[in-house]
Write a protein that holds these residues in place. Structure first.
Motif, PDB file in Angstrom:
ATOM      1  N   MET A   1     -64.876 -29.192  17.689  1.00  0.00           N
ATOM      2  CA  MET A   1     -64.505 -29.877  18.918  1.00  0.00           C
ATOM      3  C   MET A   1     -64.039 -28.841  19.935  1.00  0.00           C
ATOM      4  N   ARG A   2     -64.391 -29.061  21.176  1.00  0.00           N
ATOM      5  CA  ARG A   2     -64.032 -28.110  22.223  1.00  0.00           C
ATOM      6  C   ARG A   2     -63.501 -28.844  23.449  1.00  0.00           C
ATOM      7  N   LEU A   3     -62.432 -28.321  23.997  1.00  0.00           N
ATOM      8  CA  LEU A   3     -61.892 -28.806  25.265  1.00  0.00           C
ATOM      9  C   LEU A   3     -62.177 -27.766  26.337  1.00  0.00           C
ATOM     10  N   GLN A   4     -62.853 -28.200  27.396  1.00  0.00           N
ATOM     11  CA  GLN A   4     -63.039 -27.372  28.587  1.00  0.00           C
ATOM     12  C   GLN A   4     -61.961 -27.722  29.604  1.00  0.00           C
TER      13      GLN A   4
ATOM     14  N   PHE B   1     -67.859 -36.669  15.199  1.00  0.00           N
ATOM     15  CA  PHE B   1     -68.035 -35.228  15.073  1.00  0.00           C
ATOM     16  C   PHE B   1     -68.364 -34.944  13.608  1.00  0.00           C
ATOM     17  N   PRO B   2     -69.588 -34.548  13.299  1.00  0.00           N
ATOM     18  CA  PRO B   2     -69.958 -34.351  11.894  1.00  0.00           C
ATOM     19  C   PRO B   2     -69.240 -33.150  11.275  1.00  0.00           C
TER      20      PRO B   2
ATOM     21  N   THR C   1     -61.783 -25.954  18.063  1.00  0.00           N
ATOM     22  CA  THR C   1     -61.286 -26.076  16.699  1.00  0.00           C
ATOM     23  C   THR C   1     -62.097 -25.185  15.765  1.00  0.00           C
ATOM     24  N   ALA C   2     -61.594 -25.010  14.557  1.00  0.00           N
ATOM     25  CA  ALA C   2     -62.403 -24.471  13.473  1.00  0.00           C
ATOM     26  C   ALA C   2     -63.440 -25.519  13.075  1.00  0.00           C
TER      27      ALA C   2
ATOM     28  N   VAL D   1     -69.562 -29.109  19.507  1.00  0.00           N
ATOM     29  CA  VAL D   1     -70.255 -27.830  19.316  1.00  0.00           C
ATOM     30  C   VAL D   1     -70.912 -27.833  17.940  1.00  0.00           C
ATOM     31  N   ASP D   2     -72.227 -27.747  17.921  1.00  0.00           N
ATOM     32  CA  ASP D   2     -72.930 -27.810  16.644  1.00  0.00           C
ATOM     33  C   ASP D   2     -72.930 -26.433  15.963  1.00  0.00           C
TER      34      ASP D   2
END
Length: 574
Positions: free
Chosen positions: A509-512, A503-504, A425-426, A460-461
């Motif tokens: 957010m990431r999907l593998q 998720f701050p 995501t963005a 993902v930070d």
């Protein structure tokens, strides 16, 4: 009355057990001194002798009894954590070695004897002068399975159960999503065959498996290559590998969790978000609630092992409160809500009226450019392919494993591989709370019909570090995965376990998506051969296609300041 004079064979617990007890911090003070009757012989269902240790308070009183049945021996960690600690708090603790382990007679047979031997032990308890008819069960991992087996036909004295990081379905443990859970299976088999022989034997066995695991993972067939890692053949493991199909008659009766569908015994369930038994614990809770059974759930930021280590003060307090409420008529320590979960990202505990809480499924759509979007793409995107090569299998990083680095880990290097697809995501403009089961609904095509699909949600930070939150695997069969000759791709759903995670804002957010996680899961050889006997490797070309999406259960909007109050007010009375 119960006093030490009624136990002619009583003695102090072993020196090492007492020493280990003194190392435990963050626990309530002892109410009683403790005595110990070691090596009592209890007849199993077929008369086999089951060696049993009895811990009890050195005090007058009618104390309830806790039954713990273990295939891992009766020493560390069960003696100090269960035997001494709960006896100090006013319980008789009966710690027993399952048949064929820890000096008990008979032959250990994975799961088959636990129900009958548990009932035989309760029959023996009825004959003991100190048993007052109030019985609870307690235990972790396979000790949890032994509890569910007893609950299939619960004796009338059974008034409470406390299951720590427990299992009820051994097939589901060995074959998650249909893929053979290689690393966890080998590790737990090593524990089952060595821990009951003592700590030194367990340490040697652990080092041996660690030394041989790389060779086991890269050499075929598994039915032969596992032998040096475990120091010999293990019949029950060979049976597990020889029967990969859940419908095989070998697995008949393996799911002791069906007991929860009709159980009336109040049950406390404790697990961690990275526990190998998380999914099964949540299944148990759902079954109990649908049956109308009094149940409580605690999910911490733990792995299978850390729940009984770093998490032990919380786990012990939860367990003690439940047992006192239902065996001692003292509900003062119970919390006011059924569920309590630790929310990652917030790093805070949250009380909930039930699990899963009220949420709304929100969809993030995969796009061919590697993004996740809240709106479906305007145009279908071209298939995104990757090649899974079992000769160079996609490695596993973190997650719910028993050995190595478990839990949340940095996935950056993993995501740089050509055989791992990522969709991101963005940066989020506001925090997003995910509470409940996560899934990926994918369109997949393979050239062979044989492949695994591994899906993982990551946080993902702002620095780009990608940390795994939850994941799942699904084994495709030729009937599931269409060949590329013009037919439609297979529509599959990969269940990615459950989570409670914030998720701050500023995170992504990431999907593998990949073809495996080795050696956590045995690599898919690409041939469809059984895991024990497969000898050939065949790479697979896998492609994701439009439309595919990530589905997240998003919490109803509420502020941090009022969330806990809202849930507490909504919680039903127990």
């Amino acid at each position: 009355m119960t006093t030490a004079t009624h136990h002619s064979s009583a003695k102090k617990p072993p020196l090492l057990t007492r020493a280990l007890r003194r190392t435990m911090r963050g626990l309530p003070p002892a109410r009683h001194d403790v005595a110990h009757e070691p090596g009592l012989v209890v007849p199993a269902a077929d008369g086999s002798p089951l060696l049993t240790d009895h811990y009890f308070p050195l005090a007058d009183g009618d104390f309830p009894t806790l039954l713990i049945r273990s295939p891992y021996g009766r020493g560390f960690p069960w003696a100090p954590m269960y035997g001494v600690l709960f006896a100090e708090q006013g319980f008789h603790v009966v710690l027993q070695s399952c048949r064929g382990t820890g000096g008990s007679g008979g032959e250990f047979a994975l799961w088959q004897h636990e129900a009958a031997d548990g009932l035989a032990t309760v029959a023996w308890l009825r004959e003991q002068p100190w048993f007052r008819g109030a019985l609870g069960t307690l235990g972790a991992s396979y000790l949890g399975y032994a509890q569910w087996a007893l609950a299939l036909e619960p004796p009338p004295e059974l008034r409470a159960m406390v299951v720590h990081v427990g299992l009820h379905d051994l097939y589901g443990y060995f074959y998650s999503g249909g893929a053979f859970a290689l690393e966890n299976t080998l590790t737990s088999t090593m524990g089952l065959t060595s821990q009951h022989r003592g700590t030194r034997h367990l340490l040697r066995a652990s080092l041996r498996l660690r030394r041989h695991l790389p060779a086991i993972g890269r050499t075929l067939p598994l039915g032969e290559t596992y032998v040096p890692g475990l120091g010999g053949r293990v019949p029950f493991l060979e049976e597990v590998m020889a029967h990969p199909d859940r419908e095989d008659a070998h697995w008949q009766g393996v799911d002791a969790g069906v007991a929860a569908e009709r159980l009336t015994v109040p049950t406390s369930l404790i697990t961690g978000w990275y526990d190998v038994g998380l999914d099964q614990t949540l299944q148990q809770y759902g079954r109990l609630r649908r049956a109308g059974c009094d149940a409580a759930l605690l999910v911490g930021p733990w792995t299978h092992h850390s729940a009984l280590q770093q998490g032990w003060p919380e786990v012990f307090a939860e367990s003690l409160a439940w047992l006192r409420a239902h065996l001692c008529d003292d509900p003062s320590g119970l919390r006011g809500t059924r569920a309590r979960v630790h929310v990652g990202g917030r790093q805070a505990w949250q009380d909930l009226p039930d699990w899963p809480p009220a949420t709304t499924d929100r969809h993030w759509h995969l796009d061919g450019d590697g993004t996740l979007r809240t709106r479906p793409p305007e145009h279908p995107w071209a298939p995104v392919p990757f090649r899974y090569d079992p000769a160079d299998p996609t490695p596993s990083v973190g997650g719910p494993v028993l050995s190595g680095k478990a839990g949340s880990q940095d996935n950056t290097a993993l995501e740089a591989r050509d055989d791992v697809l990522t969709f991101t995501t963005a940066p989020l403009t506001e925090p997003l709370d995910v509470l409940g089961p996560v899934r990926a609904e994918l369109r997949v095509r393979t050239d062979t019909g044989h492949a695994d699909v591994f899906a993982r949600l990551c946080d993902v930070d702002p620095r780009g570090r990608s940390a795994n939150i939850c994941d799942g695997v699904l084994r495709l069969r030729p009937d599931d995965a269409a060949d590329p000759a013009g037919s439609a791709p297979a529509a599959v759903t990969v269940a990615m376990s459950s989570t409670a995670h914030r998720f701050p804002a500023g995170h992504r957010m990431r999907l593998q998506v990949s073809g495996g996680a080795h050696p956590r899961f045995a690599r898919h050889t690409g041939t469809g051969e059984p895991p024990a006997t497969a000898t050939r490797l065949r790479p697979a070309e896998v492609a994701l296609q439009h439309p595919s999406r990530l589905v997240l259960p998003v919490a109803d909007e509420t502020t941090d300041e009022t969330a806990d109050e809202t849930y507490a007010r909504a919680a039903p009375e127990r």
